[in-house]
Structure formats: C-alpha cells, structure tokens
Write a protein that holds these residues in place. Structure first.
Motif, short mmCIF file in Angstrom:
data_model
loop_
_atom_site.label_atom_id
_atom_site.label_comp_id
_atom_site.label_asym_id
_atom_site.label_seq_id
_atom_site.Cartn_x
_atom_site.Cartn_y
_atom_site.Cartn_z
N LYS A 196 0.86 -1.18 0.00
CA LYS A 196 0.00 0.00 0.00
C LYS A 196 0.89 1.23 0.00
CE LYS A 196 -3.26 -0.18 3.20
NZ LYS A 196 -3.94 -0.44 4.50
N GLY A 197 0.41 2.33 -0.50
CA GLY A 197 1.23 3.53 -0.54
C GLY A 197 0.46 4.79 -0.23
N TYR A 199 1.75 14.10 -2.15
CA TYR A 199 1.42 14.68 -3.45
C TYR A 199 0.44 13.78 -4.22
CZ TYR A 199 1.43 16.44 -8.15
OH TYR A 199 0.99 16.93 -9.36
N TRP A 200 0.84 12.55 -4.49
CA TRP A 200 0.06 11.68 -5.37
C TRP A 200 -1.28 11.28 -4.78
CZ3 TRP A 200 0.43 11.94 -10.17
CH2 TRP A 200 1.66 12.24 -10.77
N SER A 201 -1.40 11.21 -3.49
CA SER A 201 -2.68 10.81 -2.89
C SER A 201 -3.73 11.91 -2.97
CB SER A 201 -2.45 10.35 -1.45
OG SER A 201 -1.63 9.19 -1.46
N TRP A 225 -3.89 8.09 -10.40
CA TRP A 225 -2.75 7.36 -9.82
C TRP A 225 -1.90 6.97 -11.01
CZ3 TRP A 225 -1.09 7.23 -5.09
CH2 TRP A 225 -0.45 6.13 -4.52
N PRO A 226 -0.66 7.45 -11.12
CA PRO A 226 0.14 7.21 -12.32
C PRO A 226 0.41 5.72 -12.57
CG PRO A 226 1.37 8.49 -10.69
CD PRO A 226 0.04 8.21 -10.11
N GLU A 227 0.59 5.39 -13.82
CA GLU A 227 0.87 4.00 -14.22
C GLU A 227 2.07 3.43 -13.46
OE1 GLU A 227 0.41 0.40 -15.87
OE2 GLU A 227 -0.99 2.07 -16.10
N CYS A 269 -3.62 4.85 -0.98
CA CYS A 269 -4.27 5.25 0.27
C CYS A 269 -4.37 6.77 0.30
CB CYS A 269 -3.49 4.75 1.47
SG CYS A 269 -3.49 2.95 1.58
N SER A 270 -5.47 7.26 0.82
CA SER A 270 -5.72 8.70 0.82
C SER A 270 -5.09 9.43 2.00
CB SER A 270 -7.23 8.96 0.81
OG SER A 270 -7.81 8.37 1.96
N SER A 271 -4.61 8.68 2.99
CA SER A 271 -4.01 9.28 4.18
C SER A 271 -3.05 8.28 4.82
CB SER A 271 -5.09 9.68 5.20
OG SER A 271 -5.70 8.50 5.71
N ALA A 272 -2.23 8.79 5.72
CA ALA A 272 -1.33 7.90 6.46
C ALA A 272 -2.14 6.95 7.34
CB ALA A 272 -0.35 8.72 7.30
N MET A 273 -3.27 7.42 7.87
CA MET A 273 -4.11 6.57 8.71
C MET A 273 -4.69 5.41 7.89
SD MET A 273 -4.80 6.31 11.85
CE MET A 273 -4.20 7.91 12.29
N ALA A 274 -5.18 5.70 6.69
CA ALA A 274 -5.70 4.65 5.82
C ALA A 274 -4.59 3.68 5.44
CB ALA A 274 -6.32 5.27 4.57
N LEU A 275 -3.39 4.19 5.25
CA LEU A 275 -2.25 3.34 4.94
C LEU A 275 -1.95 2.38 6.08
CD1 LEU A 275 0.26 2.82 3.05
CD2 LEU A 275 1.47 4.39 4.56
#
Length: 155
Positions: free
Chosen positions: A65-66, A70-72, A77-79, A87-93
């Motif tokens: 998971k990442g 920036y990218w979240s 989500w780039p190829e 993941c949309s946040s560190a907590m979700a990660l």
C-alpha cells in the motif's frame, strides 16, 4: 557514476532485507510505503526508490500500500504506481499493515500521530529508510523502530 548507481540500488535492497529480519516470510503480509516520490515536495517518480522496493516486496508475495502527500491528493494514480494500493491518508495506509516503511522524508511524516497509527496496524513495526523519525520516541510508544544504518534505540 556506476558506483553511485550500485550503492543506490543496494540501499533499496537493504530496505527489504531489513524487513525480512523481522518478517522473514513477506508473503501474506501487508507493507505500507510512506512517500512514493523521488524526494519530498515534488511529483517526480523518476528513479523513485519506492518503485523498486514495491516491486521486490510484491515479488516476495507481500501486499503493498502507498501514501504520498502529493500523489494521494491527485485525481489519477500514475501508471508507475499501478501495483501499489493507493491510500488517501497515512491513517488509511496504516490500517492492517504489518510494517510501515518511510521511503521519502516528507516533513509531515514527523508530525504524524504515531500512537493512533499504531492502533490501526497489525504490528507496530516502522522501518525508517530515511532516518528522519525519532526512533527513541517511537520505541517508547511500543513500536519496533529500525533506521537504515542505525541500531534501534534501547528500551
């Protein structure tokens, strides 16, 4: 230049080897990567260590998971990151992770609520690939912290 490239590649393999010291069999484990870009405050994925680390973890059977500040936040989500669960946040990660790996030293990672992150994880294991976190504080909070090139703090 070849020597620099070899050292950089070895550092990426070292992260996986250090994880295997605690989780010898990575198959079936979930690993969260904090920071995916080449360096903080950029969108640049060229030569990003996270790409090589993720590829090796996936090859060994781990789910990766990442989260990247920036990218979240972006709509796409780039190829280059397609094999990494977004993941949309560190907590979700952190949710369900067996380990978190700091790959890029985004300043906001130092300010995370690590106690709360730990409650979301299956194991409180942090591999600080950039040596940017306070390992003593993390250890005091019940984490197994390991920096790259540093010994973990004693309890």
């Amino acid at each position: 230049m070849e020597a620099v490239t070899a050292v950089n590649q070895d550092q990426r393999r070292l992260v996986v080897r250090k994880l295997q010291q605690t989780l010898p069999v990575l198959q079936g484990h979930t690993i969260g990567l904090l920071g995916l870009t080449f360096k903080p405050d950029t969108d640049d994925l060229r030569e990003a260590p996270a790409l090589d680390i993720a590829a090796e973890l996936i090859r060994l059977g781990a789910t990766v998971k990442g989260f990247d500040p920036y990218w979240s936040r972006q709509d796409h989500w780039p190829e280059a990151l397609a094999s990494i669960r977004r993941c949309s946040s560190a907590m979700a990660l952190a949710k369900g992770c067996d380990a978190l790996v700091v790959v890029t030293e985004w300043p906001e990672f130092k300010l995370l609520d690590w106690e709360q992150l730990g409650r979301e994880m299956r194991r409180r294991l942090v591999l600080d690939g950039r040596n940017c976190l306070d390992g003593t504080a993390l250890t005091a909070s019940g984490f197994r912290w390991q920096g790259v090139g540093r010994n973990p703090p004693s309890r």
